[in-house]
Scaffold this active site. Structure first.
Site, PDB file in Angstrom:
ATOM      1  N   TYR A   1       6.217  12.015  11.292  1.00 23.15           N
ATOM      2  CA  TYR A   1       5.377  11.230  10.388  1.00 23.15           C
ATOM      3  C   TYR A   1       4.892   9.963  11.086  1.00 23.15           C
ATOM      4  O   TYR A   1       3.701   9.613  11.031  1.00 23.15           O
ATOM      5  CB  TYR A   1       6.133  10.861   9.115  1.00 23.15           C
ATOM      6  CG  TYR A   1       5.366   9.873   8.266  1.00 23.15           C
ATOM      7  CD1 TYR A   1       4.265  10.280   7.518  1.00 23.15           C
ATOM      8  CD2 TYR A   1       5.694   8.517   8.268  1.00 23.15           C
ATOM      9  CE1 TYR A   1       3.522   9.369   6.782  1.00 23.15           C
ATOM     10  CE2 TYR A   1       4.956   7.600   7.531  1.00 23.15           C
ATOM     11  CZ  TYR A   1       3.877   8.033   6.792  1.00 23.15           C
ATOM     12  OH  TYR A   1       3.140   7.127   6.077  1.00 23.15           O
TER      13      TYR A   1
ATOM     14  N   ARG B   1      -3.132  15.885   8.866  1.00 23.61           N
ATOM     15  CA  ARG B   1      -1.988  15.587   9.730  1.00 23.61           C
ATOM     16  C   ARG B   1      -1.096  16.825   9.801  1.00 23.61           C
ATOM     17  O   ARG B   1      -0.248  17.055   8.943  1.00 23.61           O
ATOM     18  CB  ARG B   1      -1.246  14.366   9.209  1.00 23.61           C
ATOM     19  CG  ARG B   1      -2.174  13.150   9.104  1.00 23.61           C
ATOM     20  CD  ARG B   1      -1.556  11.967   8.411  1.00 23.61           C
ATOM     21  NE  ARG B   1      -2.575  10.959   8.133  1.00 23.61           N
ATOM     22  CZ  ARG B   1      -2.340   9.835   7.466  1.00 23.61           C
ATOM     23  NH1 ARG B   1      -1.120   9.575   7.003  1.00 23.61           N
ATOM     24  NH2 ARG B   1      -3.322   8.978   7.244  1.00 23.61           N
TER      25      ARG B   1
ATOM     26  N   SER C   1       3.067  -2.645   3.623  1.00 22.40           N
ATOM     27  CA  SER C   1       2.340  -1.480   3.129  1.00 22.40           C
ATOM     28  C   SER C   1       2.553  -1.292   1.635  1.00 22.40           C
ATOM     29  O   SER C   1       3.648  -1.512   1.114  1.00 22.40           O
ATOM     30  CB  SER C   1       2.813  -0.227   3.872  1.00 22.40           C
ATOM     31  OG  SER C   1       2.327   0.947   3.247  1.00 22.40           O
TER      32      SER C   1
ATOM     33  N   HIS D   1      -6.901   3.691  11.681  1.00 24.32           N
ATOM     34  CA  HIS D   1      -5.681   4.146  10.999  1.00 24.32           C
ATOM     35  C   HIS D   1      -4.714   4.792  11.991  1.00 24.32           C
ATOM     36  O   HIS D   1      -4.034   5.771  11.679  1.00 24.32           O
ATOM     37  CB  HIS D   1      -6.027   5.121   9.871  1.00 24.32           C
ATOM     38  CG  HIS D   1      -5.170   4.958   8.652  1.00 24.32           C
ATOM     39  ND1 HIS D   1      -5.582   4.292   7.533  1.00 24.32           N
ATOM     40  CD2 HIS D   1      -3.910   5.370   8.380  1.00 24.32           C
ATOM     41  CE1 HIS D   1      -4.629   4.308   6.614  1.00 24.32           C
ATOM     42  NE2 HIS D   1      -3.599   4.953   7.112  1.00 24.32           N
TER      43      HIS D   1
ATOM     44  N   LEU E   1      -3.320  -3.188   0.531  1.00 23.11           N
ATOM     45  CA  LEU E   1      -3.670  -2.631  -0.771  1.00 23.11           C
ATOM     46  C   LEU E   1      -4.611  -1.449  -0.623  1.00 23.11           C
ATOM     47  O   LEU E   1      -5.565  -1.488   0.148  1.00 23.11           O
ATOM     48  CB  LEU E   1      -4.356  -3.713  -1.614  1.00 23.11           C
ATOM     49  CG  LEU E   1      -4.806  -3.331  -3.028  1.00 23.11           C
ATOM     50  CD1 LEU E   1      -3.598  -3.202  -3.953  1.00 23.11           C
ATOM     51  CD2 LEU E   1      -5.783  -4.369  -3.572  1.00 23.11           C
TER      52      LEU E   1
END
EC number: 1.1.3.15
Length: 388
Positions: free
Chosen positions: A52, A193, A134, A279, A157
């Protein structure tokens, strides 16, 4: 020769507020780079958690490019400059910090250490830098505020389909001391992913998204993709930035800008800061690295608001290159997770200390003593010298 770029009180050559190296020697002292901490974290973490944290989307081309692009940028050494005192202190939104290295928002940190986000925020406080929490945190905003005496940093956010949820989170964060909001704008849908899909990723037993417990939205049992699809609003537009500014007095940084046109729009709609980010290579694969697009976005921003680079930072030289291309600061995500996994709070401090020491050394070797003096003259450009 003894390295003068260790952050400790015995070194008169370096101005710094960090005293982490005064702590007793422990196993963390054997790690000399972020890459070594990465390997140790890979050994220690359960496969699902490691995958992850480490993986990107699709073929992970952008994930790799975020790091590799830095190696293609060359620095210009300078000689016979007085670099006996190198200072990495800087200021952002009126706050003096010890380094331009900030901590990026990263979800579910209690998969990496027992205390998770508490370890990270305490390390950020001790090092005098800024952590962004986060929204998908496994620790509550209240606990983090308490751990930092009401100064926990910035709050990341997402804008949810139910605007009342987002508004409640904003009010809650503002009331307990968060000093800025980081609005993530690059996730209308979650990137593909593969590792998470194959692992059927979900939070380990006993962990939950603490921020949402009061809202009965903390259950991730259906998987991250389903959670994002259920919660996050893909119809988000620039008008929502105006709405967000209308409900808070906090400065708002827009995270996920990779296009100069979007940087201009962010400024038009009132962004107080811009974070250049893809990201961590987890959204649109084959998009450019963040360091590649940074100079173009810097030309748009022209110093009007803080400009921060997120993605691919693994060495102090990477930090210096980002600042030379116009960033005011950088965010680091995965390196923090590797430190957290390896040594909790002290592991996070180890990462910050390593990168900041490397930054100081790189500054000295390029003839720079203060962050404000960094500019693109230290970037090798053959065209500048071809006629000499």
């Amino acid at each position: 020769m003894e390295n003068q770029f260790k952050n400790n009180n015995n070194s008169s050559s370096i101005e710094t507020s960090n005293q982490f190296s005064n702590k007793k020697t422990n196993r963390l002292d054997s790690f000399v780079s972020v890459s070594e901490l990465h390997e140790e974290a890979k050994r220690l973490l359960p496969k699902m958690a490691y995958d992850y944290y480490a993986s990107g989307s699709n073929d992970q081309i952008t994930l790799a490019e975020n790091e590799n692009a830095f190696s293609r940028i060359k620095l210009v050494p300078r000689s016979l400059v007085d670099v006996s005192k190198v200072n990495t202190k800087t200021r952002i939104f009126g706050r003096d910090i010890s380094t331009p290295i900030l901590i990026a928002p990263w979800a579910m940190q209690r998969m990496a250490s027992q205390r998770g986000e508490l370890d990270t925020v305490e390390a950020s406080k001790e090092f005098n830098t800024i952590m962004t929490l986060s929204s998908l945190s496994t620790t509550s905003v209240e606990d983090l505020s308490s751990a930092t005496n009401g100064n926990p940093g910035w709050f990341q956010l997402y804008v949810f389909k139910d605007r009342k949820v987002s508004e409640e989170l904003v009010k809650r964060a503002e009331s307990i001391g968060y000093s800025a909001l980081v609005l993530t704008v690059d996730t209308p849908f979650l990137g593909k992913r593969t590792a998470d899909f194959k692992n059927s990723f979900k939070l380990p037993n006993g962990l939950s998204l603490k921020i949402f417990e009061k809202l009965m939205l903390s259950n991730l049992d259906g998987g991250l993709n389903q959670y994002i699809a259920t919660m996050i609003d893909p119809s988000l537009t620039w008008n929502d930035l105006k709405w967000l500014k209308s409900i808070t007095k906090l400065p708002i940084l827009v995270k996920g800008i990779m296009c100069p046109k979007d940087a201009e729009l962010a400024l038009q709609y009132g962004a107080d800061g811009i974070i250049v980010s893809n990201h961590g290579g987890r959204q649109l694969d084959t998009c450019p690295s963040t360091i590649e697009v940074l100079p173009y976005i810097s030309k748009v921003v022209r110093g009007r608001v803080p400009l921060i680079l997120d993605g691919g930072i693994r060495r102090g030289t990477d930090v210096l290159k980002a600042l030379a291309f116009g960033a005011n600061a950088v965010c680091i995500g995965r390196p923090i997770i590797w430190g957290l996994s390896t040594g909790g709070k002290d592991g996070v401090l180890k990462v910050l200390n390593l990168l900041n020491s490397e930054l100081q050394l790189a500054m000295a070797l390029t003839g720079i003593t203060n962050i404000s003096d960094i500019n693109n003259s230290i970037i090798w450009d053959q065209n500048k010298y071809i006629k000499l």
